[in-house]
Design an enzyme around this catalytic site. Structure first.
Site, PDB file in Angstrom:
ATOM      1  N   ALA A 118      36.485  89.006  52.823  1.00  0.00           N
ATOM      2  CA  ALA A 118      37.150  87.706  52.813  1.00  0.00           C
ATOM      3  C   ALA A 118      36.075  86.631  52.683  1.00  0.00           C
ATOM      4  O   ALA A 118      34.919  86.846  53.053  1.00  0.00           O
ATOM      5  CB  ALA A 118      37.946  87.522  54.098  1.00  0.00           C
ATOM      6  N   GLY A 161      37.088  92.789  53.923  1.00  0.00           N
ATOM      7  CA  GLY A 161      38.319  92.745  53.132  1.00  0.00           C
ATOM      8  C   GLY A 161      38.203  93.500  51.818  1.00  0.00           C
ATOM      9  O   GLY A 161      39.213  93.955  51.270  1.00  0.00           O
ATOM     10  N   GLU A 198      38.953  96.950  52.715  1.00  0.00           N
ATOM     11  CA  GLU A 198      40.381  96.996  53.063  1.00  0.00           C
ATOM     12  C   GLU A 198      41.246  96.932  51.807  1.00  0.00           C
ATOM     13  O   GLU A 198      42.261  97.628  51.701  1.00  0.00           O
ATOM     14  CB  GLU A 198      40.705  95.840  54.011  1.00  0.00           C
ATOM     15  CG  GLU A 198      40.042  96.032  55.377  1.00  0.00           C
ATOM     16  CD  GLU A 198      40.093  94.790  56.250  1.00  0.00           C
ATOM     17  OE1 GLU A 198      39.651  93.715  55.791  1.00  0.00           O
ATOM     18  OE2 GLU A 198      40.569  94.883  57.388  1.00  0.00           O
ATOM     19  N   GLU A 248      32.694  93.077  59.961  1.00  0.00           N
ATOM     20  CA  GLU A 248      33.216  91.842  60.580  1.00  0.00           C
ATOM     21  C   GLU A 248      32.649  91.589  61.972  1.00  0.00           C
ATOM     22  O   GLU A 248      32.550  90.446  62.406  1.00  0.00           O
ATOM     23  CB  GLU A 248      34.752  91.903  60.656  1.00  0.00           C
ATOM     24  CG  GLU A 248      35.458  91.789  59.313  1.00  0.00           C
ATOM     25  CD  GLU A 248      35.685  93.126  58.612  1.00  0.00           C
ATOM     26  OE1 GLU A 248      35.032  94.135  59.002  1.00  0.00           O
ATOM     27  OE2 GLU A 248      36.496  93.176  57.681  1.00  0.00           O
TER      28      GLU A 248
END
Ligand code: CAA
Length: 259
Positions: A66, A110, A113, A133
């Site tokens: 992200a 992300g 993911e 993260e």
């Protein structure tokens, strides 16, 4: 919708290819990119001539997570109330035709993911997977704590989520995270080959096979993902999230104070 953060093309008249395209940010996933990706996937899904889709990035990065620059200043009200960062992330799970991730370089946070939300992953030998993260004072927020243990088992998933270490392509294949590893130069050829094979089968049978395998994989996944999302969003109320993301932006070590 005109796309600025992805490139879209059709190969062999039946495979929809989506290339993530924010090279300066290593394809970091911001809301615009996720909106565009969702739009492109839905259009391919609705197009009867398309039998399979592929999501890929660049040689250096599938996606480095992200967008930390966008989310560094968010608080809990933004993350939870605004549903920034993770809104639209489940769109990909609503796509009924197969989606293959072709991963080279970094697939972190992300990015890892997103690859795991695809139906299977074909990795280049350059691929590196991770859920870092924790270094930012938060946790995975788009299914990482739920899909990674299902893919590689609890011990390896804990190791990755708690130490932030990366897994290379060989380890990822051994652990069952990816279905095949090929030299980078062969990655798109190999992926396109698989996508063309899939596109030659009955779309109805293909959708049923996908739905059925996901049934085995996703039992109570939605509860887990929502639980994880609320914790991820809550961490935006901590000092450590501000510190972790500011440290990344300013290229300095983080000094966490545990509050
Ligand atoms: N968001 C925003 N920008 C990012 C980024 C990210 N996730 N990852 C990399 N970039 C940017 C860097 O800031 C840098 O920009 P500048 O050139 O303007 O400084 C550029 O991409 C190149 O990155 P580096 O100079 O750091 O390249 P490197 O080769 O030294 O390191 C890397 C590469 C290991 C991927 C490193 O960039 C990195 O650790 N990135 C962050 C990875 C991360 O923490 N991802 C998780 C994000 S949180 C998340 O995803 C939450 C969720 O679950 C939904």
């Amino acid at each position: 919708m005109a796309y600025e953060t992805i490139e879209v093309r059709v190969e062999a008249e039946k495979v929809g290819i989506i290339t993530l395209n924010r090279p300066k940010q290593l394809n970091a996933l911001n809301d615009q990119l996720m909106d565009e990706l969702g739009d492109a996937l839905k259009k391919f899904d609705a197009d009867k001539s398309i039998g399979c889709m592929v999501i890929t990035g660049s040689e250096r990065a599938f996606a480095a997570g992200a967008d930390i620059g966008a989310m560094a200043k968010y608080n809990f009200a933004d993350a939870y109330g605004g549903d920034y960062i993770t809104r639209n992330w489940e769109t990909i799970r609503s796509i009924r035709k197969p989606v293959i991730a072709a991963v080279s370089g970094f697939a972190l946070g992300g990015g890892c993911e997103l690859a795991m939300m695809c139906d299977f992953i074909i990795a280049a030998d350059t691929a590196k997977f991770g859920q870092p993260e924790i270094k930012l004072g938060v946790i995975p927020g788009a299914g990482g704590t739920q899909r990674l243990p299902r893919a590689v088992g609890k011990s390896k998933a804990m190791d990755m989520a708690l130490t932030a270490r990366m897994m290379d392509a060989t380890e990822a294949e051994r652990a069952g995270l990816v279905s095949r590893v090929v030299p980078y130069e062969k990655m798109m050829e190999e992926t396109l080959g698989a996508a063309i094979i899939i596109s030659g089968f009955s779309q109805l049978a293909v959708m049923a096979a996908k739905e059925s395998v996901n049934r085995a994989f996703e039992g109570s996944l939605n509860d887990g993902v929502m639980f994880e999302r609320r914790l991820f969003q809550a961490l935006f109320s901590t000092q450590d999230q501000k510190e972790g993301m500011d440290a990344f932006m300013n290229k300095r070590p983080a000094n966490f104070t545990h509050q």
